[in-house]
Each structure stands twice: as C-alpha cells, then as structure tokens.
Design a protein around this motif. Structure first.
Motif, mmCIF file in Angstrom:
data_model
loop_
_atom_site.group_PDB
_atom_site.id
_atom_site.type_symbol
_atom_site.label_atom_id
_atom_site.label_comp_id
_atom_site.label_asym_id
_atom_site.label_seq_id
_atom_site.Cartn_x
_atom_site.Cartn_y
_atom_site.Cartn_z
ATOM 1 N N LEU A 1 -35.530 -4.057 18.185
ATOM 2 C CA LEU A 1 -35.163 -5.379 17.719
ATOM 3 C C LEU A 1 -36.313 -5.859 16.999
ATOM 4 N N GLU A 2 -37.330 -5.781 17.486
ATOM 5 C CA GLU A 2 -38.594 -6.329 17.193
ATOM 6 C C GLU A 2 -39.085 -5.461 16.286
ATOM 7 N N SER A 3 -38.837 -4.245 16.171
ATOM 8 C CA SER A 3 -39.459 -3.391 15.125
ATOM 9 C C SER A 3 -38.458 -3.382 13.845
ATOM 10 N N LEU A 4 -37.279 -3.570 14.212
ATOM 11 C CA LEU A 4 -36.443 -3.951 13.102
ATOM 12 C C LEU A 4 -36.587 -5.452 12.267
ATOM 13 N N GLN A 5 -36.845 -6.401 13.098
ATOM 14 C CA GLN A 5 -37.276 -7.496 12.555
ATOM 15 C C GLN A 5 -38.668 -7.305 11.455
ATOM 16 N N GLU A 6 -39.719 -6.696 12.075
ATOM 17 C CA GLU A 6 -40.758 -6.656 11.469
ATOM 18 C C GLU A 6 -40.368 -6.047 10.095
ATOM 19 N N ASN A 7 -39.849 -4.915 10.189
ATOM 20 C CA ASN A 7 -39.173 -4.278 9.161
ATOM 21 C C ASN A 7 -38.517 -5.175 7.889
ATOM 22 N N LEU A 8 -37.768 -6.049 8.455
ATOM 23 C CA LEU A 8 -37.040 -6.903 7.583
ATOM 24 C C LEU A 8 -37.804 -8.096 7.025
ATOM 25 N N VAL A 9 -38.836 -8.655 7.764
ATOM 26 C CA VAL A 9 -39.619 -9.429 6.997
ATOM 27 C C VAL A 9 -40.412 -8.807 6.045
ATOM 28 N N LEU A 10 -40.922 -7.664 6.043
ATOM 29 C CA LEU A 10 -41.332 -7.020 4.828
ATOM 30 C C LEU A 10 -40.545 -6.727 3.794
ATOM 31 N N ALA A 11 -39.212 -6.171 4.008
ATOM 32 C CA ALA A 11 -38.197 -5.977 3.156
ATOM 33 C C ALA A 11 -38.038 -7.285 2.335
ATOM 34 N N LYS A 12 -37.875 -8.485 3.214
ATOM 35 C CA LYS A 12 -37.580 -9.824 2.453
ATOM 36 C C LYS A 12 -38.399 -10.045 1.451
ATOM 37 N N SER A 13 -39.545 -9.958 1.931
ATOM 38 C CA SER A 13 -41.000 -10.111 0.982
ATOM 39 C C SER A 13 -40.830 -9.344 -0.540
ATOM 40 N N GLN A 14 -40.428 -8.143 -0.166
ATOM 41 C CA GLN A 14 -40.252 -7.017 -1.326
ATOM 42 C C GLN A 14 -38.879 -7.555 -2.090
ATOM 43 N N SER A 15 -38.088 -8.015 -1.651
ATOM 44 C CA SER A 15 -36.664 -8.481 -2.255
ATOM 45 C C SER A 15 -36.824 -9.832 -3.112
ATOM 46 N N GLU A 16 -37.616 -10.539 -2.420
ATOM 47 C CA GLU A 16 -38.038 -11.599 -3.332
ATOM 48 C C GLU A 16 -38.740 -11.589 -4.484
ATOM 49 N N ALA A 17 -39.790 -10.671 -4.538
ATOM 50 C CA ALA A 17 -40.712 -10.206 -5.318
ATOM 51 C C ALA A 17 -39.788 -9.489 -6.714
ATOM 52 N N LEU A 18 -38.786 -8.716 -6.069
ATOM 53 C CA LEU A 18 -37.970 -8.027 -7.111
ATOM 54 C C LEU A 18 -37.177 -8.745 -7.985
ATOM 55 N N ILE A 19 -36.558 -9.731 -7.201
ATOM 56 C CA ILE A 19 -35.790 -10.901 -7.748
ATOM 57 C C ILE A 19 -36.639 -11.512 -8.839
ATOM 58 N N ILE A 20 -37.968 -11.817 -8.767
ATOM 59 C CA ILE A 20 -38.802 -12.505 -9.576
ATOM 60 C C ILE A 20 -38.658 -11.865 -10.900
#
Length: 253
Positions: A59-78
């Motif tokens: 779960l911790e490794s998934l959470q770390e991956n999702l934090v990075l994915a969220k950052s990527q997602s926000e940049a792509l939305i911009i």
C-alpha cells in the motif's frame, strides 16, 4: 522432559496402577495437543504478521506511485487547457472577446494550434507489477481493489481516446502544415542556424477564413476538450484512491 514422562509411565505400569496410568496418558495427550495448538497459533500469528507487513509495504508503494501520477496528471491537465485556450484564440471564438477584431497571431501560436498534441498518460506501473505477480490478493480492503480496477478502465479509455486523436484527427490537421502554411517559418528557434527573413509570411487572417482549416481546428478543439474531461475525471479517481489508501494505512500503523 520426555525422559521424565517416560519414567512416570514406567513407574505407574510397574506399580500396576492402570487407572492412574490411563488418566496420566490422557493428560499427556492433552498436553501434546495443547502444545501443537499453541505452535500452530504462534505460526499463524507470525504468518499473519508477515502478510500484514507485506500488505502495508504494498500500500505504501502504491501510494508513492499515485503521488507521482497525481503530479503528472495535474501537469497534463494544464497542457490540455493551454492547448484549448490557444485554439480558441487562433480561431478567434473567445466568448469573452466583445469585438470581432481578430487577435494578432504569431507563428508560435499557430504552430502550437496546428502541431502540438499531448499523448502522455500518468504512469501507475506499481499496480501493473503487482497484478502481473499476483500480489494484489494481499490487499484485503475490497474498496481499494475496486477503485484500482476502475482506475485501470479509465486509463485504458483515455489511452484509446488519445490514440484516436492522434491517428484519426491529428494526421488530417497535419495536412494544413503541408498545403496551407509556410512551415519553414516555424523552424526558427528550433533548428540552429535557420534564417526566415527571406521567407514569405503567413497571412493568418486569410488562411483562417478557409472553412476546411477552421473545421479541422474546430474538431481538434472538440476532441481536446473531450480529452481534458477524461483527464479531469481520471485525476479525481487518483485523488480518491490516494485518500482511501491513506485511511487504510492510518488504521494499520
């Protein structure tokens, strides 16, 4: 200890105390059973502890991956929003523009409207790794597993939409660069040593009166808005999944 019990049994048999011997034998069996049960209980406790620790690590490794994915997602939305805003400016269809005066377009603005397109997706590779290694079963929280399944579907749908935008629609728009524009002007600042002073300028006010060109850019605007909507929805799913995992980890720590 075994010799001690054997000595007691031998004494009881030699003294012909059969009833006491049977009682002793039953007691010894009970002790052995209790010992086995305790050993099994300890072993189960250890196995459960190991499984719990591994689940927390997953779960911790998934959470770390999702934090990075969220950052990527926000940049792509911009980037998608910037593309939409630029297309609206180039087509001069801004609802906030109270006059019919055309915007003074630059080569960079038109190149971006015609040429630029974003194909990337947020990377959530940890989930794929766990799925391929059959370790997703270690996650006991059914809601988290269901959210990941839903997220996978959303990623696949967005991937299909991006592929359609590129292979079906963008290839037709690229035709504008070949037939309607002096594309050499767009190479300045990108290709070292290029000079465009002798190149004829693009008359964008005339070019953008062409209905075919306007429709192609309008279709790109439409599909880009469609992509943006999917990206925003995906971003929301990522955020909700992060919250669910964070809540679960708080319970385990």
């Amino acid at each position: 200890m075994i010799k001690f019990f054997r000595h007691i049994r031998q004494n009881l048999i030699m003294e012909n105390k059969t009833s006491k011997y049977f009682k002793y034998a039953i007691g010894e069996i009970v002790l052995v059973v209790i010992g086995i049960l305790l050993a099994l209980q300890i072993n189960n406790w250890n196995e459960n502890r190991k499984a719990n620790n591994e689940e927390v690590a997953i779960l911790e490794s998934l959470q770390e991956n999702l934090v990075l994915a969220k950052s990527q997602s926000e940049a792509l939305i911009i980037k998608e929003r910037e593309a939409i805003n630029n297309l609206i400016l180039v087509l001069n269809i801004d609802s906030l523009n109270e006059t019919d005066k055309a915007v003074s377009l630059t080569n960079e603005m038109v190149k971006s409207a015609v040429w630029n397109i974003e194909e990337s997706l947020p990377v959530i590779n940890r989930y794929s790794e766990l799925k391929s290694s059959n370790k997703l079963g270690l996650i006991k929280n059914q809601t988290i597993k269901e959210k990941f399944t839903s997220l996978e579907v959303s990623l696949n749908n967005l991937q299909s939409l991006l592929e359609d935008r590129m292979t079906i629609q963008q290839l037709r728009i690229d035709d504008i660069s070949v037939n309607d524009l002096n594309f050499i002007l767009f190479t300045k600042g990108f290709v070292p040593g290029v000079t465009i002073e002798r190149e004829p300028p693009n008359d964008y006010s005339e070019i953008l009166k062409n209905l075919r060109i306007r429709n192609l850019l309008g279709i790109k605007l439409f599909t880009t808005q469609d992509v943006l909507n999917d990206r925003i929805s995906l971003d929301k799913e990522i955020k909700e999944l992060m919250v669910s995992i964070g809540t679960e980890l708080d319970k385990r720590r």
